[in-house]
Scaffold this active site. Structure first.
Site: not given
Ligand SMILES: NC(=O)C1=CN([C@@H]2O[C@H](COP(=O)(O)OP(=O)(O)OC[C@H]3O[C@@H](n4cnc5c(N)ncnc54)[C@H](OP(=O)(O)O)[C@@H]3O)[C@@H](O)[C@H]2O)C=CC1
Ligand SMILES: O=C1O[C@H](COP(=O)(O)O)[C@@H](O)[C@H](O)[C@H]1O
Length: 535
Positions: A62-66, A192, A224, A284, A414
């Site tokens: 998937g996208d998050l993995a790569k 999430k 976090l 967040h 910031r």
């Protein structure tokens, strides 16, 4: 507190300066030394140096993995920060080889020329298993593969669930039934969305807690893991200057902002199901709020901190429609590229959707410290800039003797981009006059900590999981308080099909938000000028 993060920073600095080191051997010696220091941490928060670690990315195709997980694993491996004898496994439905997986990840790995050899070594300890998310048999095959690296049955196992929520249930059941560590520990990292409201989040929490103990569950909120979010505790409780004035007697209002200068970028289908409140505010921004507003914990033990976070969240009433301004971006005909297109122009967004891409909420904390202080949470996509910050605005000076010229002090933390902490204050205009002007005490990291490379949030957090530190992860009771605060509002918005106010791509959002923050006792003067030239 574990000082792994400081060591990580230090190692990153060394990594950056490695060309000046004589030989690779010297660098390796430094790494070994750091590694043994990390292992020498005695607070029980550091990794186990004796046994193998098997790290499985569920949803490896998937996208998050790569984009996030594999790059993070590579950086941690590159910097020698993982336990020796760590092996990585990818699991997903797509049939592919490790080489094909590597090709997907390559564009995101940021490999420098001098790192190429090490990069090869990284992929040599990667394996891939294709299988369904529903069949026990496939997980038994995964377990068989893991067991090949676990001769003495003492390996620790980590599972990163980079998966859509629809397969969460079956995957976690199968992990529990077929893939748990034998004599070592098992930890499960959960991304999430943790549900869509109180009820669905409870179902998920109950499901997970029927399978795993709370200390096996690592719910990630990547904010976090950000430097300045982690710094909030130090700023507050490590400074006599701030701590005694951190209250309603001195502070008028607090604004916590997240802004992105791009829209949903073709992810509108996913986004539309959630909206900006679930995507950013309920997690967040509320996490940041709880660190800003909580009482001083008894110690820096993760549970002492999380107890305080839960306590302050319990003092917040559910927010109502009157407390919020909702917006949705439209295209800017004069803009360039994506800016021309509004949210509803995204083909993956359902026609006529009312999902907000901008939200401001005014929240109040009913306790002795914060009674009467407004916490203004603001977030949005397709705005004028990328920014995440906390702005603490102090009261007007009482009994002003300067003819109304004083402006409120502000402490600005910031988070990104360009980590900084600055205090906006009044000073006598230098020179012969007795006039006054706004100026700043400025801690800009790029200036003060030149050359220090700050690790990515995911690097810190994944390392924390190896180390068993849950300080920067969300506990289930925190989560349930967060949903309690937002669920009634989310249901009202959906039930009553509340129309968001349109704002133009690239603007600061609806003007109504400025009016709301003004009414919530946040003053904007528009007179402050930052003189950057001294850098
Ligand atoms: N160390 C450093 O790097 C430092 C950097 N600076 C930079 O200097 C610049 C100015 O400083 P800053 O503290 O932002 O000071 P300002 O008081 O000028 O702005 C404060 C914030 O008010 C918001 N704002 C703008 N217009 C309105 C409006 N009409 N009504 C209500 N709110 C409004 C903006 O945030 P929003 O659009 O999000 O609502 C803005 O960021 C910033 O870019 C800052 O980053 C300053 C000091 C130190
Ligand atoms: O969780 C999310 O965060 C990103 C923003 O993260 P950042 O670290 O780049 O600030 C946001 O784009 C995304 O919509 C949201 O799901």
């Amino acid at each position: 507190m574990s000082n792994v993060s400081q060591k990580l920073t230090l190692l990153n600095q060394m990594h950056k300066s490695s060309p000046s080191l004589n030989t690779q051997r010297t660098l390796d010696l430094i790494r070994d030394d750091l590694t043994s220091n990390i292992m020498a941490d005695t607070e029980g928060t550091c990794w186990d140096s004796q046994n193998p670690h098997l790290f499985t990315v569920m949803g490896a195709s998937g996208d998050l993995a790569k984009k996030k997980i594999y790059p993070t694993l590579w950086w941690l491996y590159r910097d020698g920060l993982l336990p020796p004898n760590t092996t990585f496994f990818g699991y997903a439905r797509t049939k592919m080889t490790v080489n094909e997986l590597r090709e997907r990840c390559d564009p995101h790995m940021k490999v420098k020329n001098e790192e190429k050899e090490r990069y090869e070594l990284f992929w040599k300890i990667n394996y891939y298993v294709a299988g369904s998310y529903t069949e026990r048999r496939d997980f038994e095959l995964l377990n068989k593969e893991l067991s090949n690296f676990d001769n003495l049955s003492r390996a620790n196992r980590l599972f990163y669930l980079a998966l859509p929520p629809s397969v969460f249930d079956t995957v976690t059941v199968h992990i529990r039934n077929t893939c748990m560590a034998n004599k070592g520990w098992t930890r499960v990292i959960v991304e999430k969305p943790f549900g869509k409201d109180s009820a669905s989040s409870k179902v998920l929490s109950d499901h997970l807690s029927s399978l795993f103990a709370e200390d096996q569950l690592y719910r990630i909120d990547h904010y976090l893991g950000k430097e300045m979010v982690q710094n909030l505790m130090t700023i507050r409780f490590g400074n006599q200057l701030f701590n005694p004035t951190w209250n309603r007697q001195n502070i008028a209002s607090i604004m916590i902002t997240f802004k992105e200068p791009f829209g949903t970028q073709g992810r509108g289908g996913y986004f539309d199901e959630f909206g900006i409140i679930r995507d950013v505010m309920q997690n967040h921004l509320l996490q940041i709020l709880s660190l800003v507003a909580m009482e001083k914990p008894a110690s820096v033990h993760p549970d002492d901190i999380r107890n305080e976070k839960v306590k302050v969240l319990k003092c917040i009433q559910p927010i109502t429609l009157n407390d919020v301004v909702l917006g949705q971006y439209i295209g800017n005909p004069e803009g360039e590229g994506d800016e021309k297109f509004g949210y509803l122009d995204d083909k993956t967004v359902p026609e006529g959707s009312n999902t907000p891409t901008f939200a401001m909420a005014v929240m109040r904390i009913n306790n002795e410290r914060w009674d009467g202080v407004n916490f203004i949470l603001k977030c949005g996509k397709a705005l004028n800039e990328r920014k995440a910050e906390v702005r603490i605005q102090y009261h007007d000076v009482a009994g002003d003797i300067f003819g109304g010229k004083t402006k409120r002090n502000e402490l600005v933390i910031r988070v990104q981009p360009g980590e900084a902490l600055y205090i906006k204050m009044m000073t006598k205009t230098p020179g012969i006059t007795f006039d006054m002007e706004e100026t700043e005490l400025d801690l800009t990291y790029q200036h003060r900590y030149q050359g220090v490379v700050l690790p990515d949030a995911y690097e810190r957090l994944i390392l924390d999981v190896f180390c068993g530190s849950q300080m920067h992860f969300v506990r289930s009771d925190e989560l349930s308080e967060a949903w309690r605060i937002f669920t009634p509002l989310l249901h009202t918005i959906e039930r009553e099909k509340i129309e968001p106010i349109k704002y133009v791509y690239g603007s600061r959002g609806p003007i109504e938000a400025d009016n709301k923050s003004d009414a919530a006792n946040f003053k904007f003067y528009g007179s402050y000028k930052w003189h950057k030239s001294h850098f």
